[in-house]
Design a protein around this motif. Structure first.
Motif, PDB file in Angstrom:
ATOM      1  N   UNK A  70      39.658 -26.653 -25.715  1.00 35.24           N
ATOM      2  CA  UNK A  70      38.197 -26.766 -25.590  1.00 35.24           C
ATOM      3  C   UNK A  70      37.744 -28.228 -25.552  1.00 35.24           C
ATOM      4  N   UNK A  71      38.552 -29.138 -26.074  1.00 31.80           N
ATOM      5  CA  UNK A  71      38.216 -30.582 -26.068  1.00 31.80           C
ATOM      6  C   UNK A  71      39.410 -31.372 -25.507  1.00 31.80           C
ATOM      7  N   UNK A  72      39.805 -31.135 -24.245  1.00 34.35           N
ATOM      8  CA  UNK A  72      41.032 -31.767 -23.710  1.00 34.35           C
ATOM      9  C   UNK A  72      40.922 -33.284 -23.600  1.00 34.35           C
TER      10      UNK A  72
ATOM     11  N   UNK B 268      31.003 -26.566 -28.129  1.00 33.78           N
ATOM     12  CA  UNK B 268      30.135 -27.719 -28.373  1.00 33.78           C
ATOM     13  C   UNK B 268      30.183 -28.143 -29.838  1.00 33.78           C
ATOM     14  N   UNK B 269      30.282 -27.167 -30.711  1.00 37.64           N
ATOM     15  CA  UNK B 269      30.327 -27.516 -32.134  1.00 37.64           C
ATOM     16  C   UNK B 269      31.615 -28.256 -32.451  1.00 37.64           C
ATOM     17  N   UNK B 270      32.710 -27.845 -31.803  1.00 40.47           N
ATOM     18  CA  UNK B 270      33.997 -28.528 -32.045  1.00 40.47           C
ATOM     19  C   UNK B 270      33.904 -29.980 -31.564  1.00 40.47           C
ATOM     20  N   UNK B 271      33.245 -30.208 -30.425  1.00 38.98           N
ATOM     21  CA  UNK B 271      33.067 -31.581 -29.927  1.00 38.98           C
ATOM     22  C   UNK B 271      32.220 -32.388 -30.911  1.00 38.98           C
TER      23      UNK B 271
ATOM     24  N   UNK C 165      35.039 -16.909 -33.713  1.00 39.51           N
ATOM     25  CA  UNK C 165      34.623 -16.900 -32.303  1.00 39.51           C
ATOM     26  C   UNK C 165      34.744 -18.305 -31.724  1.00 39.51           C
ATOM     27  N   UNK C 166      35.958 -18.825 -31.570  1.00 38.11           N
ATOM     28  CA  UNK C 166      36.120 -20.220 -31.128  1.00 38.11           C
ATOM     29  C   UNK C 166      35.634 -20.454 -29.702  1.00 38.11           C
ATOM     30  N   UNK C 167      35.791 -19.469 -28.814  1.00 39.52           N
ATOM     31  CA  UNK C 167      35.443 -19.677 -27.402  1.00 39.52           C
ATOM     32  C   UNK C 167      33.952 -19.928 -27.228  1.00 39.52           C
TER      33      UNK C 167
ATOM     34  N   UNK D 289      42.419 -30.089 -37.945  1.00 40.36           N
ATOM     35  CA  UNK D 289      43.041 -28.769 -37.703  1.00 40.36           C
ATOM     36  C   UNK D 289      42.303 -28.048 -36.577  1.00 40.36           C
ATOM     37  N   UNK D 290      40.959 -28.116 -36.578  1.00 36.27           N
ATOM     38  CA  UNK D 290      40.169 -27.454 -35.539  1.00 36.27           C
ATOM     39  C   UNK D 290      40.485 -28.040 -34.164  1.00 36.27           C
ATOM     40  N   UNK D 291      40.558 -29.387 -34.082  1.00 32.02           N
ATOM     41  CA  UNK D 291      40.827 -30.032 -32.782  1.00 32.02           C
ATOM     42  C   UNK D 291      42.222 -29.645 -32.285  1.00 32.02           C
ATOM     43  N   UNK D 292      43.183 -29.624 -33.188  1.00 27.23           N
ATOM     44  CA  UNK D 292      44.532 -29.247 -32.769  1.00 27.23           C
ATOM     45  C   UNK D 292      44.635 -27.781 -32.379  1.00 27.23           C
TER      46      UNK D 292
END
Length: 1085
Positions: A514-516, A483-486, A477-479, A506-509
């Protein structure tokens, strides 16, 4: 004083003329010098004529071998003593030779003739040792001698020698595989052996030499199942493993019925994981759907195997318990597999090595049979003292057992484990939390938040492992978790573990949208440290650069070109290749191919979320408990577990054929051919009775041999054989008691033995050697037996009849009760029995005169099963007739009396689906279509109580109602009478002493002093046969339990003053105790 120079000479490696040089031994040195001196002493001791010195020398030599010292230079001195007459010396010599025969082959070959003489030695230990030494000489030239020795030993009178022959077979096969055909003949002969000592060894030889020859097992299958309980533990493991593969080729899958009942008709024939993951709801629908489909009927031999292995779950050997557990997992219906869970949990209290193997198997089982271990969840909680590998395996099991009900408890446990000092264990716990979050959707957010909190942990390994697991969870559920990705992106400066850094990149790419703002900055930082990163991180930096170039080329174009230029000259060729490939794919060029146009689709294609699966998921294709399953790789010598057959093979191949000569009607010819009937092992019993006793004792003994034999192989094909075959089987059974007695008596024997005893008489030896068999062992035979013809019912004496089970009621309740006419069996009638048996040989009729003397004594009368008020007009009584049940000799024949007291007819009377304890079975009576008002009807049903007083609960059903009823037998009805002589009674009683003997004193009332009253009360309480006794104040009774065939012997010693002593001898201690209580109550009333 002259010894000092000698020692120094030994140290230097020199020796005087004529002395052996010990210094050339590579182990020679100062600390071993005294050993060499002692060797000279040992040689002198071995050369003397005194056996005491030789024995002392051999003890010291064997002690040297045990300590790991080399004693090979003593071989010539030792081998000379092979011919020593002292048994103790000879045994130690053979122990030495077994150790060094392979190393000193030339010297051993010189003694071949001595070993061959040892094969003829009267002492069985010497014969076995000689064969063991002979098979240890690995020289192809003596293969014919070894083969001859093995063939002779296979026919030896001693089971220990036959066992050694079985051990020698694989040795000879490994030396010369061309001998396979001859060795198979020996294996076939040894497989027919009835002794428990040989069974395990010959099955091991079968597995080593010819595991594909499944046809050799057919005839011995039932015997192996019945002997299993008494084989040594090593043999039990081998036999169970072999029988598991045998059953997979000979029986249908017990799970096929569940597959047939699935709603989707195109479902696979065999059960799947979805079937096993279903809860009780699906089981209920399965139960209701059963009548609509053709039900699966388990082969009686399949049931025999399951029942005879079940008691071994209580074995002290972890290997045996594990073997039975894998057998049940691979062969048993789903409803029955659960019995192994408790036994496996018990093994978790053992040593860590045992725990490791058991947990490996439990981890595999818990994937497909989760419900089996759920009640024992707390047994898999981790202790601080557990080794790391045990902790990780327990984590695996806890994760497999986690469901929506117990997940709060499991997560609280995991929370505690994360604080452990064992870092490998903490990492495994975090992975387990990730798996729980994947499998149970409603706790996914809870687990994710908990893992994010771990990111602030001081321990870098904990943080790194959390990142890896969070990455996998975020893919679902990435969408929802930008906030967790940031938060993870900010950790790139602090986390140094390569796998964790690679996961963040890998997550950021992958989710750069979500983190432009942060993604280009992360790439800038990684470009600075690119040359210092690990290879796995460098590959992810290249991936990140390519994805940002395709989505945000304005900010990242130069960074991407810089990273690709650095990677182009990296030391690792994988990174160089990746850089060239990526540059050609994303950077447009004049020669750009078609792929360049689709670069965005290639790099940013939606990827499926990873499935976090157990590492044990697919291990069950290896046989559980095997080395291959432990390693998760096929080991050398592993035999694949066969798939279930689609159609059941012919079950008649397991029926034991009766030799043709038994059908001969001429008595003289039969006598000539009788001798080959006995196996070589049947003349080895203990002290024999004198055959010169009076005729009545002989006849009684003859009768006993046919009617009171022990448990053994089932012989369902015997039901249709004629009287002559039965007579010869009776002789065979008697001979197993003693060779001398059998040889003398078979000349005088004229009496015919009823067919009902064939299966009992077939292996008396097995019974004698396995008096402690589990009661479930014989329960299995009830399902093997086929329906006997009417001639069986006419000829069978009561000693083989099913013991009628009677519900305990007060004898004062005389309603619908007719007092039985008791005919006690007294000594004068025994004399007439002998006479009848002698006269019978002169008649031409097939009817037996003896069974009429043992007519069953009726027990209590009719008892109420269903009152007419509770039954809404239907009144049901039942009674035990003590007559054989036609469907199964192990079942009690219960007469059911129906009476319609209502004003309307009752239709469709039948037995509903019974819910019975394990081992108890019911044969329903045919449905009564209609019972008019005022009418009565009688039906007969059979119940196998499995030698227990547990009640048989079932439903009596009509078209409109169901009535729950229960029949519970008193212990005295669980046995059948046995006819035996006084000598045989004393002999069997001598075997059942100690804990198998229960003695109580009582006072007989004045009304119970006559022979008639005592016999009447005892036989009314217990279904036992009277045994003749020489004294007037002593009464003896004998019987066998119905299911297991265990002897029950009762002695009542009545004094003139009224005091008496009651003694019951039986290997079934519970039955004996209950029987004493019931008989005392009957006699003192």
């Amino acid at each position: 004083m002259s010894t000092a120079p000698a020692y120094s000479e030994d140290k230097g490696g020199s020796a005087g003329p004529g002395e052996p040089e010990y210094g050339h031994d590579p182990a020679s040195g100062g600390i071993f010098s005294s050993d060499y001196k002692r060797h000279d002493d040992l040689k002198e001791m071995l050369d003397t004529n005194k056996d005491s010195l030789k024995l002392e020398a051999m003890k010291r030599i064997v002690a040297m071998i045990a300590r790991g010292k080399n004693a090979s230079d003593l071989f010539p001195a030792v081998v000379k003593n092979v011919a020593c007459k002292n048994i103790e010396v000879k045994k130690l010599v053979y122990v030495y030779l077994v150790r060094y025969a392979e190393e000193q082959q030339d010297l051993a070959l010189l003694s071949i003739s001595t070993f061959q003489r040892g094969l003829k030695d009267p002492n069985q230990l010497i014969r076995a040792s000689a064969l063991r030494v002979l098979s240890s000489i690995r020289v192809p030239i003596i293969v014919p001698i070894m083969m001859l020795a093995i063939k002779e030993a296979a026919s030896d009178m001693s089971p220990y020698v036959r066992k050694t022959a079985a051990h020698a077979i694989p040795k000879l096969y490994s030396l010369d595989s061309d001998q396979k055909d001859q060795l198979i003949e020996v294996i076939e002969k040894l497989l027919a052996d009835k002794t428990t000592l040989v069974a395990g060894s010959v099955v091991m030889a079968f597995e080593e030499v010819c595991p594909e020859r499944i046809d050799l097992i057919h005839k011995n299958y039932r015997k192996l199942c019945n002997l299993l309980i008494d084989v040594e533990e090593w043999g039990q493991v081998v036999i169970i493993s072999m029988l598991t593969r045998y059953a997979r080729t000979q029986f249908l899958s017990p799970t096929q019925n569940e597959s047939l009942l699935e709603e989707n008709p195109e479902k696979a024939f065999y059960g799947s994981e979805e079937d096993e993951a279903k809860g009780t709801g699906s089981e209920e629908t399965t139960a209701t759907a059963l009548p609509a489909r053709k039900p699966y009927v388990m082969d009686p031999d399949h049931r025999l195997l399951l029942r005879n292995t079940k008691p071994l779950l209580q074995s002290r050997s972890a290997a045996v318990v594990m073997a039975v557990a894998q057998l049940y997992f691979h062969l048993a219906p789903k409803a029955e597999v659960g019995v192994i869970a408790k036994a496996l949990v018990r093994l978790l209290r053992s040593h860590s090595e045992v725990q490791y193997v058991v947990l490996q198997n439990v981890a595999t089982m818990s994937i497909k049979r989760r419900g089996m271990f759920e009640p024992y969840l707390k047994s898999f909680y981790i202790r601080s003292t557990d080794p790391t590998q045990i902790k990780i395996l327990k984590l695996e099991v806890l994760t497999n057992l986690a469901n929506e009900t117990n997940i709060p408890t499991v997560l609280r446990e995991f929370q505690t484990y994360i604080r452990s000092m064992d870092k490998d264990f903490v990492a495994a716990t975090i992975q387990a939390i990730g798996r729980c979050a994947t499998n149970i959707g409603r706790v996914r957010d809870t687990c994710l938040n908990g893992l994010v909190q771990l990111l602030s942990n001081r321990d870098e390994l904990v943080v790194a492992e959390s990142v890896v697991v969070i990455k996998k969870l975020l893919q679902m559920q990435p969408a929802q978790h930008g906030e967790i990705i940031k938060h993870l992106a900010k950790l790139t400066d602090n986390i140094q573990v390569p796998m964790a850094r690679a996961s963040i990149l890998w997550l950021i790419g992958e989710y750069c949208e979500h983190v432009p703002k942060m993604a280009p900055d992360v790439l800038r930082k990684m470009a600075k440290s690119f040359t210092a990163e690990e290879d796995i991180v460098k590959l992810q930096v290249i991936n990140l650069a390519a994805k940002l170039y395709l989505t945000n080329s304005k900010q990242t174009k130069l960074l991407t070109q810089y990273v690709l230029s650095l990677a182009k000259y990296d030391q690792n060729y994988d990174i160089r290749d990746r850089a060239r490939f990526t540059r050609q794919l994303i950077v447009p060029s004049e020669q750009g191919g078609t792929l360049s146009r689709h670069a965005k689709k290639l790099f940013l294609a939606p990827k499926p979320a990873p499935v976090l699966e157990s590492s044990f998921k697919d291990r069950d294709h290896f046989q559980l408990g095997s080395l291959s399953h432990l390693l998760n790789a096929k080991a050398t010598g592993y035999q694949e577990l066969p798939d279930w057959p689609e159609e059941a093979p012919d079950p008649s191949v397991r029926n034991v054929e009766v030799p043709e000569w038994t059908k001969c009607s001429n008595r003289e010819k039969r006598k000539e051919k009788e001798k080959p009937f006995y196996s070589d092992s049947e003349g080895e019993s203990g002290p024999t009775e004198s055959a010169d006793s009076e005729p009545e004792s002989e006849t009684e003994s003859d009768s006993k041999s046919s009617s009171a034999s022990g448990s053994g192989e089932s012989s369902s094909e015997s039901d249709n054989e004629d009287q002559d075959e039965d007579e010869d089987k009776g002789r065979g059974s008697e001979s197993e008691q003693s060779e001398e007695e059998g040889e003398k008596k078979k000349k005088k024997k004229k009496k015919k033995v009823p067919e009902g005893h064939e299966e009992d008489s077939s292996s008396d030896e097995g019974s004698d050697s396995s008096s402690s068999s589990s009661e479930s062992e014989m329960t299995s035979e009830s399902e093997e037996e086929q329906v006997e013809p009417t001639s069986w019912r006419r000829k069978t004496p009561p000693s083989s009849k099913s013991a009628p089970a009677a519900k305990e009621i007060s004898l004062l309740d005389l309603e619908d009760f007719t007092p039985p006419s008791i005919q006690p069996v007294s000594p004068p009638m025994v004399v007439s029995t002998s006479l009848a048996a002698d006269l019978e040989g002169l008649t031409l009729t097939d009817s037996s005169l003896v069974p009429s003397l043992l007519s069953p004594v009726p027990g209590v009368g009719r008892q109420e099963l269903l009152h007419r008020v509770a039954g809404e007009g239907l009144a049901v009584d039942y009674a035990f007739s003590r007559q054989p049940f036609s469907g199964d000799p192990h079942m009690v024949s219960v007469h059911i009396y129906f009476s319609n007291n209502s004003e309307t007819p009752i239709k469709g009377l039948h037995v509903g689906t019974p819910k019975l304890p394990a081992g108890i079975s019911i044969q329903e009576f045919p449905e009564i279509e209609s019972l008019a008002p005022g009418e009565s009807a009688t039906a007969i049903m059979g119940i196998n109580f499995c030698d227990s007083t547990q009640a048989a609960n079932f439903q009596l059903c009509t078209q409109t109602r169901q009535f729950y009823v229960s029949i519970q037998p008193p212990v005295g009805e669980l046995m059948a009478p046995v006819f035996m002589s006084e000598n045989e009674f004393k002999k069997e009683q001598g075997k059942l002493t100690g804990m198998n003997e229960i003695t109580e004193k009582l006072m007989l009332p004045d009304t119970c002093r006559s022979d008639h009253i005592v016999v009447q009360k005892v036989t009314a309480t217990a279904n036992l046969g009277r045994v003749p006794c020489g004294t007037s104040d002593e009464y003896r009774f004998a019987g066998r339990t119905l299911t297991s065939g265990s002897l029950v012997l009762m002695t009542l010693d009545a004094r003139p003053a009224g005091t008496a002593q009651l003694t019951v001898n039986s290997e079934k201690m519970v039955i004996g105790t209950m029987l004493v209580k019931d008989v005392i109550q009957a006699l003192t009333q």
